[in-house]
Write an enzyme that holds these catalytic residues in place. Structure first.
Site, PDB file in Angstrom:
ATOM      1  N   SER A  35       0.823  -1.214   0.000  1.00  0.00           N
ATOM      2  CA  SER A  35       0.000   0.000   0.000  1.00  0.00           C
ATOM      3  C   SER A  35       0.861   1.268   0.000  1.00  0.00           C
ATOM      4  O   SER A  35       0.493   2.272  -0.640  1.00  0.00           O
ATOM      5  CB  SER A  35      -0.941  -0.009   1.210  1.00  0.00           C
ATOM      6  OG  SER A  35      -0.202  -0.113   2.407  1.00  0.00           O
ATOM      7  N   ASP A  89      10.655   1.010  -1.962  1.00  0.00           N
ATOM      8  CA  ASP A  89       9.721  -0.044  -1.560  1.00  0.00           C
ATOM      9  C   ASP A  89       9.287   0.188  -0.119  1.00  0.00           C
ATOM     10  O   ASP A  89       9.947   0.923   0.629  1.00  0.00           O
ATOM     11  CB  ASP A  89      10.418  -1.411  -1.698  1.00  0.00           C
ATOM     12  CG  ASP A  89       9.447  -2.574  -1.796  1.00  0.00           C
ATOM     13  OD1 ASP A  89       8.238  -2.384  -1.568  1.00  0.00           O
ATOM     14  OD2 ASP A  89       9.910  -3.689  -2.115  1.00  0.00           O
ATOM     15  N   GLY A  90       8.208  -0.450   0.263  1.00  0.00           N
ATOM     16  CA  GLY A  90       7.757  -0.421   1.648  1.00  0.00           C
ATOM     17  C   GLY A  90       8.459  -1.496   2.458  1.00  0.00           C
ATOM     18  O   GLY A  90       9.346  -2.199   1.959  1.00  0.00           O
ATOM     19  N   GLY A 103       7.663  -8.802   2.858  1.00  0.00           N
ATOM     20  CA  GLY A 103       6.938  -9.965   2.350  1.00  0.00           C
ATOM     21  C   GLY A 103       5.523 -10.069   2.867  1.00  0.00           C
ATOM     22  O   GLY A 103       4.837 -11.052   2.591  1.00  0.00           O
ATOM     23  N   GLU A 111      11.106  -8.653  -4.739  1.00  0.00           N
ATOM     24  CA  GLU A 111      11.564  -7.392  -4.127  1.00  0.00           C
ATOM     25  C   GLU A 111      13.044  -7.475  -3.748  1.00  0.00           C
ATOM     26  O   GLU A 111      13.792  -6.507  -3.911  1.00  0.00           O
ATOM     27  CB  GLU A 111      10.720  -7.085  -2.886  1.00  0.00           C
ATOM     28  CG  GLU A 111       9.285  -6.703  -3.222  1.00  0.00           C
ATOM     29  CD  GLU A 111       8.383  -6.615  -2.008  1.00  0.00           C
ATOM     30  OE1 GLU A 111       7.373  -5.901  -2.086  1.00  0.00           O
ATOM     31  OE2 GLU A 111       8.662  -7.263  -0.985  1.00  0.00           O
TER      32      GLU A 111
HETATM   33  C1  5RP Z   1       5.260  -6.733   0.064  1.00  0.00           C
HETATM   34  C2  5RP Z   1       6.027  -5.984   1.065  1.00  0.00           C
HETATM   35  C3  5RP Z   1       5.506  -4.637   1.465  1.00  0.00           C
HETATM   36  O1  5RP Z   1       6.443  -3.683   1.127  1.00  0.00           O
HETATM   37  C4  5RP Z   1       5.246  -4.627   2.930  1.00  0.00           C
HETATM   38  O2  5RP Z   1       4.339  -5.684   3.218  1.00  0.00           O
HETATM   39  C5  5RP Z   1       4.670  -3.293   3.383  1.00  0.00           C
HETATM   40  O3  5RP Z   1       3.391  -3.138   2.866  1.00  0.00           O
HETATM   41  P1  5RP Z   1       2.499  -1.885   3.224  1.00  0.00           P
HETATM   42  O4  5RP Z   1       3.156  -0.684   2.645  1.00  0.00           O
HETATM   43  O5  5RP Z   1       1.161  -2.192   2.587  1.00  0.00           O
HETATM   44  O6  5RP Z   1       2.405  -1.825   4.736  1.00  0.00           O
HETATM   45  O7  5RP Z   1       7.044  -6.391   1.550  1.00  0.00           O
HETATM   46  O8  5RP Z   1       5.802  -8.016  -0.133  1.00  0.00           O
END
Ligand code: 5RP
Length: 262
Positions: A35, A89-90, A103, A111
């Site tokens: 997200s 990335d998050g 993950g 990723e």
């Molecule tokens: C996806 C991830 C995301 O970056 C992680 O889960 C964070 O997600 P969000 O920004 O929705 O909290 O690793 O595999």
């Protein structure tokens, strides 16, 4: 519009918007999943449309690739791009050394490949993701479907000898069915509660046959941009050893939300 956003979405948007300032014309950029990363892709798309920014994106999931194309970002495979200037990335957790658990969205395999193939990785997050010690968030481990129950047993046996507080391993489900990653694999979530030695845990897990990749990102992230509910951000740069605080920015977001969210 941001005025309609909840504090958590404001924090994610603020982090995403600040992180895309690092993207320069001509760059090859890894596009994360989740997200927070979705905000980043939208912000980047806005720069492509408004500033004519020319970038090439490498997506870390099918859903990110779809969104990136929708907002006008050219998407190519990693093999076409070969090497990336930057990945944004998050994360599910980050610690003080900017080691991560990722993950939660089931995309950590791609990723990790994409982030490792980048000169720099920037994580965008909010303060709720910050921990002293990794492990409260269950550690995702991608395993191939063949013999997955045997792989799960091997993981459980291995955990006995690791410095972790919890040892429960669960296959991830989605809508009552086993979750299947973009690569056609299963995800096991390891509820370790506290990971004493994240580097060793990562190395040992990846040696088990059937394990494709775990969600520990050790020495991969360079900068974390932490958004707050009031729109301010904090930037922590590991190599420069700096921590900067910036106030909320005004304006600019309305166009993006009208164009993309409708
Ligand atoms: C996806 C991830 C995301 O970056 C992680 O889960 C964070 O997600 P969000 O920004 O929705 O909290 O690793 O595999």
């Amino acid at each position: 519009m941001t005025s309609d956003l909840s504090p958590i979405d404001t924090a994610k948007y603020a982090a995403a918007r600040r992180a895309v300032d690092f993207v320069e014309d001509g760059m090859r950029v890894g596009l994360g999943t989740g997200s927070t990363a979705e905000w980043m892709v939208k912000c980047l798309g806005e720069r492509v449309r408004n500033e004519g920014l020319r970038i090439t994106g490498v997506a870390t999931s099918k859903r990110t690739a779809k969104l990136a194309e929708e907002v006008g970002i050219k998407v190519v495979s990693l093999d076409e791009a070969k090497w990336l200037n930057l990945t944004i990335d998050g994360a599910d957790e980050y610690d003080h050394d900017l080691n991560l658990i990722k993950g939660g969205g089931g995309a950590h395999l791609i990723e990790k490949i994409v982030a490792t193939a980048s000169d720099q990785m920037i994580v965008i997050a909010d303060l709720s993701k910050q921990v002293d010690t990794l492990g409260a968030f269950p550690l995702p481990v991608e395993v191939i479907p063949f013999g997955w129950q045997t792989t799960k047993s091997l993981i459980e046996e291995t955990l006995v000898n690791l410095d972790v507080m919890g040892r429960t391993v669960t296959r991830r489900m989605a809508d009552g069915e086993p979750f299947v990653s973009d690569e056609g694999n299963f995800i096991l979530d390891l509820d370790l509660k506290r990971i004493g030695d994240a580097r060793q845990t990562s190395l040992v897990l990846n040696q088990i046959p059937g394990v494709v990749e775990n969600g520990l990102f050790i020495d991969i992230c360079d900068i974390v941009v932490i958004g707050a509910g009031d729109g301010s951000v904090e930037l922590r740069d590991l190599s420069r050893g700096t921590i900067d605080h910036e106030p909320a920015r005004e304006g600019g977001e309305e166009n993006m939300f009208v164009e993309i969210d409708d």
